[in-house]
Design an enzyme around this catalytic site. Structure first.
Site, PDB file in Angstrom:
ATOM      1  N   ASP A  12       0.603  -1.308  -0.049  1.00  0.00           N
ATOM      2  CA  ASP A  12       0.134   0.136  -0.026  1.00  0.00           C
ATOM      3  C   ASP A  12       0.879   1.275   0.135  1.00  0.00           C
ATOM      4  OD1 ASP A  12       1.004   0.310   2.618  1.00  0.00           O
ATOM      5  OD2 ASP A  12      -1.177   0.412   3.638  1.00  0.00           O
ATOM      6  N   CYS A  69       3.380  -2.863   4.085  1.00  0.00           N
ATOM      7  CA  CYS A  69       2.670  -1.869   4.404  1.00  0.00           C
ATOM      8  C   CYS A  69       3.612  -1.057   5.462  1.00  0.00           C
ATOM      9  CB  CYS A  69       1.318  -2.376   4.715  1.00  0.00           C
ATOM     10  SG  CYS A  69       1.113  -3.260   6.351  1.00  0.00           S
ATOM     11  N   THR A  71       3.465  -1.218   8.655  1.00  0.00           N
ATOM     12  CA  THR A  71       3.909  -2.026   9.686  1.00  0.00           C
ATOM     13  C   THR A  71       4.268  -3.449   9.239  1.00  0.00           C
ATOM     14  OG1 THR A  71       1.787  -2.690  10.308  1.00  0.00           O
ATOM     15  CG2 THR A  71       2.659  -0.879  11.426  1.00  0.00           C
ATOM     16  N   HIS A 102       9.958 -23.809  10.154  1.00  0.00           N
ATOM     17  CA  HIS A 102       8.868 -24.458  10.822  1.00  0.00           C
ATOM     18  C   HIS A 102       7.191 -24.406  10.588  1.00  0.00           C
ATOM     19  CE1 HIS A 102      11.403 -24.968  14.947  1.00  0.00           C
ATOM     20  NE2 HIS A 102      11.982 -25.621  13.813  1.00  0.00           N
ATOM     21  N   ARG A 136       7.683 -33.389  12.193  1.00  0.00           N
ATOM     22  CA  ARG A 136       6.479 -32.809  13.065  1.00  0.00           C
ATOM     23  C   ARG A 136       6.001 -31.727  12.624  1.00  0.00           C
ATOM     24  NH1 ARG A 136      11.442 -31.381  15.110  1.00  0.00           N
ATOM     25  NH2 ARG A 136      11.441 -29.234  16.292  1.00  0.00           N
ATOM     26  N   HIS A 137       6.482 -30.823  11.908  1.00  0.00           N
ATOM     27  CA  HIS A 137       5.927 -29.570  11.614  1.00  0.00           C
ATOM     28  C   HIS A 137       4.851 -29.632  10.589  1.00  0.00           C
ATOM     29  CE1 HIS A 137       8.904 -27.575  14.029  1.00  0.00           C
ATOM     30  NE2 HIS A 137       9.995 -28.234  13.194  1.00  0.00           N
TER      31      HIS A 137
END
Ligand code: RB5
Length: 150
Positions: A12, A69, A71, A102, A136-137
């Protein structure tokens, strides 16, 4: 690089300048880029640009996305509403690495008003250069994907 293929990029007005730097950097390191806008620094609404970019990632037309953007937060909230998208806002290298290892994140969100351009480009390199660990992830990602059907 671990992630291969076209990269969807969007911003943006709050991320307009950094988006330009990200695109230039991606092209310099050999990536094809699809720029989903915004194309001017005028005030606009980030969902209008996040959604088409994330649709391109979710459909497989693009291998990953980078959204910018002010933030990174608004872009990430929007991106994570879209089925198949796992978006992460990162401001430092550890999270950029581990959200790939992960979470198998496929969208990186950056805040132009939060981090310096040099850090942003470093995070892009880490994100695109890191593989998902699986194991496992994968089970955890299946549980996240199941939320899309609730
Ligand atoms: C725009 O002023 C700003 O709200 C936007 O760029 C972003 O930071 C939202 O999360």
């Amino acid at each position: 690089m671990a992630i291969k293929g076209k990269i969807a990029v969007a911003c943006d007005h709050g991320g307009f300048q950094l988006k330009g730097a990200v695109i230039a950097h991606l092209r310099e390191i050999g990536y094809e880029v699809k720029d989903f806008g915004t194309y001017t620094p005028e005030s606009c609404d980030y969902p209008d640009f996040a959604v088409p970019a994330c649709d391109a990632v979710a459909s497989g037309k693009c291998a990953a996305g980078i959204l910018v953007c002010g933030t990174g937060v608004g872009m990430s909230i929007c991106a994570n509403k879209i089925d198949g998208i796992r978006a992460a806002v990162t401001t430092e290298p550890f999270s950029a690495e581990f959200t790939r290892r992960h979470n198998d994140s496929n969208v990186l969100c950056l805040g132009q008003r939060v981090i310096a351009e040099e850090m942003a480009l470093h995070l892009v390199d880490i994100f695109l250069g890191t593989d998902f660990e699986g194991g496992r992830h994968s089970r955890r990602l299946e549980k996240i994907a199941a939320l899309e059907k609730r």
